[in-house]
Design a protein around this motif. Structure first.
Motif, PDB file in Angstrom:
ATOM      1  N   THR A 165     -10.000  -2.867  -9.845  1.00 42.54           N
ATOM      2  CA  THR A 165     -10.079  -1.415  -9.677  1.00 42.54           C
ATOM      3  C   THR A 165     -10.214  -1.043  -8.203  1.00 42.54           C
ATOM      4  OG1 THR A 165     -11.041  -1.139 -11.863  1.00 42.54           O
ATOM      5  CG2 THR A 165     -11.384   0.665 -10.303  1.00 42.54           C
ATOM      6  N   GLU A 166     -11.099  -1.722  -7.490  1.00 37.62           N
ATOM      7  CA  GLU A 166     -11.310  -1.409  -6.081  1.00 37.62           C
ATOM      8  C   GLU A 166     -10.054  -1.701  -5.252  1.00 37.62           C
ATOM      9  OE1 GLU A 166     -14.880  -3.525  -4.995  1.00 37.62           O
ATOM     10  OE2 GLU A 166     -16.151  -2.092  -6.068  1.00 37.62           O
ATOM     11  N   PHE A 167      -9.368  -2.797  -5.548  1.00 38.66           N
ATOM     12  CA  PHE A 167      -8.125  -3.101  -4.837  1.00 38.66           C
ATOM     13  C   PHE A 167      -7.075  -2.035  -5.134  1.00 38.66           C
ATOM     14  CE2 PHE A 167      -3.837  -4.763  -4.761  1.00 38.66           C
ATOM     15  CZ  PHE A 167      -3.738  -5.194  -3.446  1.00 38.66           C
ATOM     16  N   GLU A 168      -6.919  -1.669  -6.404  1.00 39.06           N
ATOM     17  CA  GLU A 168      -5.890  -0.700  -6.784  1.00 39.06           C
ATOM     18  C   GLU A 168      -6.145   0.674  -6.177  1.00 39.06           C
ATOM     19  OE1 GLU A 168      -5.427  -0.982 -11.062  1.00 39.06           O
ATOM     20  OE2 GLU A 168      -4.837  -3.081 -10.912  1.00 39.06           O
ATOM     21  N   ILE A 169      -7.389   1.083  -6.067  1.00 43.70           N
ATOM     22  CA  ILE A 169      -7.710   2.354  -5.407  1.00 43.70           C
ATOM     23  C   ILE A 169      -7.279   2.277  -3.944  1.00 43.70           C
ATOM     24  CG2 ILE A 169      -9.631   3.788  -4.571  1.00 43.70           C
ATOM     25  CD1 ILE A 169     -11.032   3.141  -7.298  1.00 43.70           C
ATOM     26  N   ALA A 170      -7.581   1.166  -3.278  1.00 50.87           N
ATOM     27  CA  ALA A 170      -7.231   1.000  -1.864  1.00 50.87           C
ATOM     28  C   ALA A 170      -5.720   0.945  -1.653  1.00 50.87           C
ATOM     29  CB  ALA A 170      -7.894  -0.262  -1.309  1.00 50.87           C
ATOM     30  N   VAL A 171      -5.005   0.216  -2.491  1.00 50.08           N
ATOM     31  CA  VAL A 171      -3.562   0.049  -2.287  1.00 50.08           C
ATOM     32  C   VAL A 171      -2.827   1.375  -2.503  1.00 50.08           C
ATOM     33  CG1 VAL A 171      -2.748  -0.637  -4.597  1.00 50.08           C
ATOM     34  CG2 VAL A 171      -1.717  -1.667  -2.569  1.00 50.08           C
ATOM     35  N   LYS A 172      -3.348   2.227  -3.368  1.00 49.43           N
ATOM     36  CA  LYS A 172      -2.723   3.539  -3.602  1.00 49.43           C
ATOM     37  C   LYS A 172      -2.819   4.442  -2.381  1.00 49.43           C
ATOM     38  CE  LYS A 172      -3.379   3.483  -8.586  1.00 49.43           C
ATOM     39  NZ  LYS A 172      -4.160   4.011  -9.726  1.00 49.43           N
ATOM     40  N   ARG A 173      -3.768   4.177  -1.503  1.00 53.08           N
ATOM     41  CA  ARG A 173      -3.950   4.994  -0.290  1.00 53.08           C
ATOM     42  C   ARG A 173      -2.946   4.649   0.808  1.00 53.08           C
ATOM     43  NH1 ARG A 173     -10.007   3.736  -0.480  1.00 53.08           N
ATOM     44  NH2 ARG A 173     -10.780   5.281  -1.931  1.00 53.08           N
ATOM     45  N   CYS A 174      -2.381   3.453   0.777  1.00 55.24           N
ATOM     46  CA  CYS A 174      -1.474   3.010   1.840  1.00 55.24           C
ATOM     47  C   CYS A 174      -0.108   3.666   1.658  1.00 55.24           C
ATOM     48  CB  CYS A 174      -1.341   1.489   1.834  1.00 55.24           C
ATOM     49  SG  CYS A 174      -0.248   0.883   3.146  1.00 55.24           S
ATOM     50  N   PRO A 175       0.299   4.517   2.591  1.00 51.99           N
ATOM     51  CA  PRO A 175       1.553   5.252   2.424  1.00 51.99           C
ATOM     52  C   PRO A 175       2.811   4.391   2.502  1.00 51.99           C
ATOM     53  CG  PRO A 175       0.622   5.675   4.589  1.00 51.99           C
ATOM     54  CD  PRO A 175      -0.387   4.862   3.830  1.00 51.99           C
ATOM     55  N   ASN A 176       2.715   3.181   3.033  1.00 50.00           N
ATOM     56  CA  ASN A 176       3.886   2.319   3.151  1.00 50.00           C
ATOM     57  C   ASN A 176       4.154   1.487   1.907  1.00 50.00           C
ATOM     58  OD1 ASN A 176       2.648   2.632   6.048  1.00 50.00           O
ATOM     59  ND2 ASN A 176       4.833   2.298   6.294  1.00 50.00           N
ATOM     60  N   VAL A 177       3.214   1.464   0.968  1.00 47.78           N
ATOM     61  CA  VAL A 177       3.411   0.706  -0.271  1.00 47.78           C
ATOM     62  C   VAL A 177       4.315   1.509  -1.192  1.00 47.78           C
ATOM     63  CG1 VAL A 177       2.310  -0.263  -2.319  1.00 47.78           C
ATOM     64  CG2 VAL A 177       1.216  -0.520  -0.075  1.00 47.78           C
ATOM     65  N   LEU A 178       5.488   0.962  -1.471  1.00 41.12           N
ATOM     66  CA  LEU A 178       6.455   1.623  -2.348  1.00 41.12           C
ATOM     67  C   LEU A 178       6.200   1.297  -3.807  1.00 41.12           C
ATOM     68  CD1 LEU A 178       9.674   0.940  -0.245  1.00 41.12           C
ATOM     69  CD2 LEU A 178       8.258   3.008  -0.264  1.00 41.12           C
ATOM     70  N   SER A 179       5.746   0.068  -4.067  1.00 47.56           N
ATOM     71  CA  SER A 179       5.402  -0.311  -5.434  1.00 47.56           C
ATOM     72  C   SER A 179       4.361  -1.429  -5.381  1.00 47.56           C
ATOM     73  CB  SER A 179       6.628  -0.766  -6.234  1.00 47.56           C
ATOM     74  OG  SER A 179       7.174  -1.944  -5.697  1.00 47.56           O
ATOM     75  N   CYS A 180       3.569  -1.500  -6.443  1.00 46.12           N
ATOM     76  CA  CYS A 180       2.534  -2.520  -6.551  1.00 46.12           C
ATOM     77  C   CYS A 180       2.432  -2.905  -8.021  1.00 46.12           C
ATOM     78  CB  CYS A 180       1.196  -1.964  -6.050  1.00 46.12           C
ATOM     79  SG  CYS A 180      -0.189  -3.101  -6.280  1.00 46.12           S
ATOM     80  N   HIS A 181       2.469  -4.200  -8.275  1.00 41.72           N
ATOM     81  CA  HIS A 181       2.418  -4.703  -9.648  1.00 41.72           C
ATOM     82  C   HIS A 181       1.331  -5.751  -9.789  1.00 41.72           C
ATOM     83  CE1 HIS A 181       6.329  -2.865 -10.612  1.00 41.72           C
ATOM     84  NE2 HIS A 181       6.613  -3.162  -9.358  1.00 41.72           N
TER      85      HIS A 181
ATOM     86  N   ILE B 137       0.519  -2.446   9.656  1.00 46.74           N
ATOM     87  CA  ILE B 137       0.206  -2.257   8.236  1.00 46.74           C
ATOM     88  C   ILE B 137      -0.640  -3.428   7.726  1.00 46.74           C
ATOM     89  CG2 ILE B 137       1.216  -2.132   5.918  1.00 46.74           C
ATOM     90  CD1 ILE B 137       3.722  -0.822   7.377  1.00 46.74           C
ATOM     91  N   HIS B 138      -0.268  -4.633   8.131  1.00 55.38           N
ATOM     92  CA  HIS B 138      -1.002  -5.839   7.727  1.00 55.38           C
ATOM     93  C   HIS B 138      -2.450  -5.774   8.212  1.00 55.38           C
ATOM     94  CE1 HIS B 138      -2.191 -10.061   7.595  1.00 55.38           C
ATOM     95  NE2 HIS B 138      -1.178 -10.284   6.771  1.00 55.38           N
ATOM     96  N   LYS B 139      -2.641  -5.426   9.489  1.00 55.82           N
ATOM     97  CA  LYS B 139      -3.985  -5.389  10.072  1.00 55.82           C
ATOM     98  C   LYS B 139      -4.823  -4.229   9.539  1.00 55.82           C
ATOM     99  CE  LYS B 139      -2.919  -7.396  14.592  1.00 55.82           C
ATOM    100  NZ  LYS B 139      -2.768  -7.061  16.022  1.00 55.82           N
ATOM    101  N   GLU B 140      -4.227  -3.018   9.557  1.00 54.30           N
ATOM    102  CA  GLU B 140      -4.993  -1.813   9.226  1.00 54.30           C
ATOM    103  C   GLU B 140      -5.175  -1.600   7.728  1.00 54.30           C
ATOM    104  OE1 GLU B 140      -3.210   1.557  11.163  1.00 54.30           O
ATOM    105  OE2 GLU B 140      -3.395   0.647  13.160  1.00 54.30           O
ATOM    106  N   TRP B 141      -4.234  -2.058   6.951  1.00 52.73           N
ATOM    107  CA  TRP B 141      -4.270  -1.770   5.519  1.00 52.73           C
ATOM    108  C   TRP B 141      -4.515  -3.014   4.668  1.00 52.73           C
ATOM    109  CZ3 TRP B 141      -4.634   3.022   3.628  1.00 52.73           C
ATOM    110  CH2 TRP B 141      -4.240   4.088   4.434  1.00 52.73           C
ATOM    111  N   LEU B 142      -3.557  -3.919   4.685  1.00 56.69           N
ATOM    112  CA  LEU B 142      -3.599  -5.046   3.745  1.00 56.69           C
ATOM    113  C   LEU B 142      -4.826  -5.924   3.942  1.00 56.69           C
ATOM    114  CD1 LEU B 142       0.174  -6.042   3.802  1.00 56.69           C
ATOM    115  CD2 LEU B 142      -0.993  -4.464   2.239  1.00 56.69           C
ATOM    116  N   SER B 143      -5.089  -6.326   5.169  1.00 56.40           N
ATOM    117  CA  SER B 143      -6.236  -7.196   5.440  1.00 56.40           C
ATOM    118  C   SER B 143      -7.561  -6.505   5.181  1.00 56.40           C
ATOM    119  CB  SER B 143      -6.195  -7.678   6.893  1.00 56.40           C
ATOM    120  OG  SER B 143      -5.047  -8.452   7.106  1.00 56.40           O
ATOM    121  N   ALA B 144      -7.551  -5.179   5.236  1.00 56.84           N
ATOM    122  CA  ALA B 144      -8.787  -4.415   5.053  1.00 56.84           C
ATOM    123  C   ALA B 144      -9.066  -4.067   3.583  1.00 56.84           C
ATOM    124  CB  ALA B 144      -8.717  -3.129   5.873  1.00 56.84           C
ATOM    125  N   MET B 145      -8.129  -4.363   2.699  1.00 54.03           N
ATOM    126  CA  MET B 145      -8.328  -4.025   1.289  1.00 54.03           C
ATOM    127  C   MET B 145      -9.389  -4.928   0.675  1.00 54.03           C
ATOM    128  SD  MET B 145      -4.563  -3.031  -0.036  1.00 54.03           S
ATOM    129  CE  MET B 145      -3.646  -1.751   0.805  1.00 54.03           C
TER     130      MET B 145
END
Length: 157
Positions: free
Chosen positions: A82-98, A121-129
């Motif tokens: 749940t916590e990961f999915e909330i975070a990934v939805k905030r990243c504007p560059n993510v087109l899809s997530c499965h 994106i990797h530093k600011e978003w993905l690594s911080a999720m």
């Protein structure tokens, strides 16, 4: 919801032209305007038609790079997911997530302008999720298929 041949014709037409006026849609599928409108309303209410949108070109908007990212989490606990999915939805560059079975927990499709943009994106978003333990990135060389339509099988009727 069982679909008949008219429903399938409506869906097929809408996939090709989501902006078609009701009068033109009705004529194309052989219904009166009011009957066509009722059918479309039923398809929307049942969730078969889940929305309408414009298809934008990532490249025309300056996002020349598509990155496929495999993510592993520290565990597949409800809270972690749940916590990961909330975070990934905030990243504007993510087109899809499965959410996936197998080696990785998630697969993401990301649009980036270029390699430095993906690094950001990797530093600011993905690594911080939250709960991320492993990130594996693959860069698409060329898009071969990206469908927005699907064949609607007559056996659904």
């Amino acid at each position: 919801m069982p679909l008949d041949r008219i429903d399938i014709a409506i869906l097929d037409t809408l996939q090709k032209d989501g902006r078609i006026p009701n009068a033109a849609l009705a004529e194309k599928v052989g219904l009166s305007q009011s009957a066509c409108s009722r059918r479309l309303d039923n398809l929307e209410k049942s969730g078969v038609v889940s929305g309408y949108h414009a298809r934008l070109s990532n490249a025309a908007l300056g996002h020349q790079m598509t990155v496929i990212v495999h993510i592993s989490l520290s565990g597949q606990f409800e809270k972690s997911l749940t916590e990961f999915e909330i975070a990934v939805k905030r990243c504007p560059n993510v087109l899809s997530c499965h959410l996936m079975s197998g080696e990785y927990d998630y697969i993401l499709r990301i649009a980036a302008k270029d390699l430095p943009d993906y690094e950001r994106i990797h530093k600011e978003w993905l690594s911080a999720m939250p709960h991320v333990t492993k990130i594996n990135s693959s860069f698409a060389l060329r898009e071969v298929v990206d469908r927005t339509t699907m064949g609607i099988r007559p056996e659904l009727a």
